[in-house]
Design a protein around this motif. Sequence first.
Motif, PDB file in Angstrom:
ATOM      1  N   THR A 148       0.844  -1.190   0.000  1.00 50.50           N
ATOM      2  CA  THR A 148       0.000   0.000   0.000  1.00 50.50           C
ATOM      3  C   THR A 148       0.885   1.249   0.000  1.00 50.50           C
ATOM      4  O   THR A 148       1.834   1.332   0.758  1.00 50.50           O
ATOM      5  N   VAL A 149       0.556   2.197  -0.863  1.00 52.92           N
ATOM      6  CA  VAL A 149       1.241   3.486  -0.819  1.00 52.92           C
ATOM      7  C   VAL A 149       0.398   4.384   0.092  1.00 52.92           C
ATOM      8  O   VAL A 149      -0.777   4.617  -0.177  1.00 52.92           O
ATOM      9  N   ARG A 150       1.018   4.839   1.190  1.00 53.28           N
ATOM     10  CA  ARG A 150       0.246   5.482   2.248  1.00 53.28           C
ATOM     11  C   ARG A 150       0.301   6.997   2.171  1.00 53.28           C
ATOM     12  O   ARG A 150       1.166   7.555   1.489  1.00 53.28           O
ATOM     13  N   ALA A 151      -0.590   7.630   2.922  1.00 52.06           N
ATOM     14  CA  ALA A 151      -0.631   9.087   2.981  1.00 52.06           C
ATOM     15  C   ALA A 151       0.762   9.615   3.265  1.00 52.06           C
ATOM     16  O   ALA A 151       1.446   9.112   4.136  1.00 52.06           O
ATOM     17  N   GLY A 152       1.181  10.626   2.513  1.00 50.35           N
ATOM     18  CA  GLY A 152       2.480  11.231   2.764  1.00 50.35           C
ATOM     19  C   GLY A 152       3.621  10.552   2.030  1.00 50.35           C
ATOM     20  O   GLY A 152       4.720  11.069   1.995  1.00 50.35           O
ATOM     21  N   GLN A 153       3.360   9.396   1.449  1.00 51.96           N
ATOM     22  CA  GLN A 153       4.426   8.716   0.718  1.00 51.96           C
ATOM     23  C   GLN A 153       4.375   9.098  -0.756  1.00 51.96           C
ATOM     24  O   GLN A 153       3.316   9.335  -1.307  1.00 51.96           O
ATOM     25  N   ASN A 169      -3.380   5.087  -1.279  1.00 50.61           N
ATOM     26  CA  ASN A 169      -4.310   5.727  -0.359  1.00 50.61           C
ATOM     27  C   ASN A 169      -4.398   7.232  -0.573  1.00 50.61           C
ATOM     28  O   ASN A 169      -3.504   7.843  -1.153  1.00 50.61           O
ATOM     29  N   GLU A 170      -5.447   7.818  -0.043  1.00 50.52           N
ATOM     30  CA  GLU A 170      -5.586   9.266  -0.064  1.00 50.52           C
ATOM     31  C   GLU A 170      -4.375   9.895   0.592  1.00 50.52           C
ATOM     32  O   GLU A 170      -3.909   9.421   1.623  1.00 50.52           O
ATOM     33  N   GLY A 171      -3.890  10.966  -0.010  1.00 49.50           N
ATOM     34  CA  GLY A 171      -2.722  11.623   0.570  1.00 49.50           C
ATOM     35  C   GLY A 171      -1.411  11.041   0.067  1.00 49.50           C
ATOM     36  O   GLY A 171      -0.354  11.541   0.383  1.00 49.50           O
ATOM     37  N   ARG A 187      -6.742   6.026  -4.782  1.00 47.84           N
ATOM     38  CA  ARG A 187      -7.435   7.064  -4.025  1.00 47.84           C
ATOM     39  C   ARG A 187      -6.595   8.333  -3.879  1.00 47.84           C
ATOM     40  O   ARG A 187      -7.088   9.362  -3.489  1.00 47.84           O
TER      41      ARG A 187
ATOM     42  N   ARG B 151      -6.617   8.973   8.075  1.00 47.99           N
ATOM     43  CA  ARG B 151      -5.550   9.436   7.196  1.00 47.99           C
ATOM     44  C   ARG B 151      -4.243   9.626   7.975  1.00 47.99           C
ATOM     45  O   ARG B 151      -3.167   9.266   7.507  1.00 47.99           O
ATOM     46  N   ASP B 154      -2.684   6.388   8.598  1.00 45.72           N
ATOM     47  CA  ASP B 154      -2.061   5.900   7.367  1.00 45.72           C
ATOM     48  C   ASP B 154      -0.670   6.506   7.229  1.00 45.72           C
ATOM     49  O   ASP B 154       0.301   5.818   6.898  1.00 45.72           O
ATOM     50  N   ARG B 155      -0.586   7.795   7.505  1.00 45.34           N
ATOM     51  CA  ARG B 155       0.708   8.497   7.449  1.00 45.34           C
ATOM     52  C   ARG B 155       1.693   7.870   8.437  1.00 45.34           C
ATOM     53  O   ARG B 155       2.855   7.656   8.113  1.00 45.34           O
ATOM     54  N   GLY B 158       3.038   4.643   7.256  1.00 45.40           N
ATOM     55  CA  GLY B 158       4.074   4.888   6.250  1.00 45.40           C
ATOM     56  C   GLY B 158       5.404   5.229   6.890  1.00 45.40           C
ATOM     57  O   GLY B 158       6.456   4.749   6.466  1.00 45.40           O
ATOM     58  N   ILE B 202      -8.717   0.559   4.228  1.00 48.84           N
ATOM     59  CA  ILE B 202      -7.770   1.625   3.911  1.00 48.84           C
ATOM     60  C   ILE B 202      -6.396   1.353   4.538  1.00 48.84           C
ATOM     61  O   ILE B 202      -5.371   1.490   3.891  1.00 48.84           O
ATOM     62  N   ALA B 204      -5.117  -1.448   5.974  1.00 46.12           N
ATOM     63  CA  ALA B 204      -4.509  -2.735   5.607  1.00 46.12           C
ATOM     64  C   ALA B 204      -3.484  -3.238   6.625  1.00 46.12           C
ATOM     65  O   ALA B 204      -2.380  -3.620   6.261  1.00 46.12           O
TER      66      ALA B 204
END
Lengths: 248, 270
Positions: A148-153, A169-171, A187, B151, B154-155, B158, B202, B204
């Motif tokens: 998954t490519v995450r927010a901020g990446q 993902n969003e972001g 997204r 969100r 999610d950050r 990452g 979202i 995961a």
Amino acid sequence: MAESQDTSFLLKGRMLTLMVFELHNPNIVQLAMKLREHMAQAPNLFKNSPVVLDLTPLQDGLKVVDFPALVSLLDNHGLTVVGVAGGNEQQRAAAAKARLALFAESTGRGTGEPAKKEPPAAAPEAEAPAPEAKPEPEPVKDMVVRQTVRAGQQVYARGGDLIVEATVNEGAEVVADGDIHVYGPLRGRAMAGARGRGDARIWCQNLDAELVSINGIYRTRDDIDPALLGKPAVIEVLNDKMTIRALG
Amino acid sequence: MTKILVVTSGKGGVGKTTTSASIATGLAQRGNKVAVIDFDVGLRNLDLIMGVERRVVYDFVNVINGEANLHQALIKDKRVDGLFVLAASQTKDKDALTEEGVKKVFDELTADGFDYVICDSPAGIEKGAQLAMHFADEAIVVSNPEVSSVRDSDRMLGLLASKSHRAIHGMEPIRQHLLVTRYSPVRAEAGEMMSVEDMLEILAVPLLGVIPESHAVLNASNAGQPVIMDKASDAGQAYEDAVARLLGEERPLRFMTAEKKGLFGRLFGK
């Protein structure tokens, strides 16, 4: 365009876009730390990217630059130094000793004019890479991302296509010089043809992007036909206009 | 082997400290030796939630600066054996934390035979939060069923995957868990909140637990008693389940469906 008659090679004057690495602090240790931080954010941002070292910020001081160390440090991070721009006489002499090409001008608007004793009438940065360090035409390599490519990446497939097997993902931001394929939901933001390829395309299994862009022509989520959202789609630019059509 | 576990979220106010306190307490109740550390230098809260605020003499920063040794600064919990609190400094600013300093404290805790070190991360993604997660072996990402919280989580996921010690040195990745807090089944069913399924889709990462929105949490905070010790409460039991899952037990999810209103509720319902 001057072409040699000999068929074993051709000499061409070409404009190349090169990344500029503006050096503000020649301290290798500090630089290494900064680079690592930077790369941790976007690990694949620079993959075999040729760069020009811009020494303009250092040229007024007496800072000594350890070019061999700097070149290998940058090389470790996927940046191939092809030459230097700006800098004072000593710095440029040291760079030449390290077999780096000397570019005529400082790259930016910079401060004042840089070293003057240059090959005369050299067109700034355009033709300079030719003589010494050949910016080797990198083999086009596609990039495959499985997580998954995450927010901020941010993921950037330099010079090739980007294939994402998971969700964007969003972001998050996925960028490619070529095409982009996303097999999970898209997204976040997707930008294909990032360095000027108008025929690049974006394919996705589930279109829900914040923004899609091809060669600078973009559309935000609000401007995407709601009937296409959540569907497999291909995004392309035809006659300078972005079109999005459903697949299957 | 000492396990370092960070409780993080990105967003503030989602329940990191409540979670840190309860998870630490739960692990200690099961016989582990546990230290829970407040990384929120300048805004210390964990000591209040743990009910040790009147016993803080030395703090985390004192230890890092060598002004006190670890044993002086660790506050032993009076209710649960093997549970220790390391409070944050309220007077220092967050620059007082350094990577070397944090590592030194972790090394000492490891040498002391601690089974778990729970790092209560500050909100945000600045230095304090980065240091809290830097040396982690496991991470609990706390998220509310709400888009901005998801969100930010999610950050954080990452960052855990790219900026942590394990990531930078190419070691086995941090084991990540999602803990959903302040979940209200009624509001989720009404579509006013994200569902746990949407959040999992979202983010995961494996679900560690779902803590229901509960008065018990506020009561526990006010009483300075981790909510997991309130065995009668839904939130306490949900944390108990989360601790069990953290240790590898299988537990079904509870408190996920809205209670059917009985006759009484229907007559006098809101």
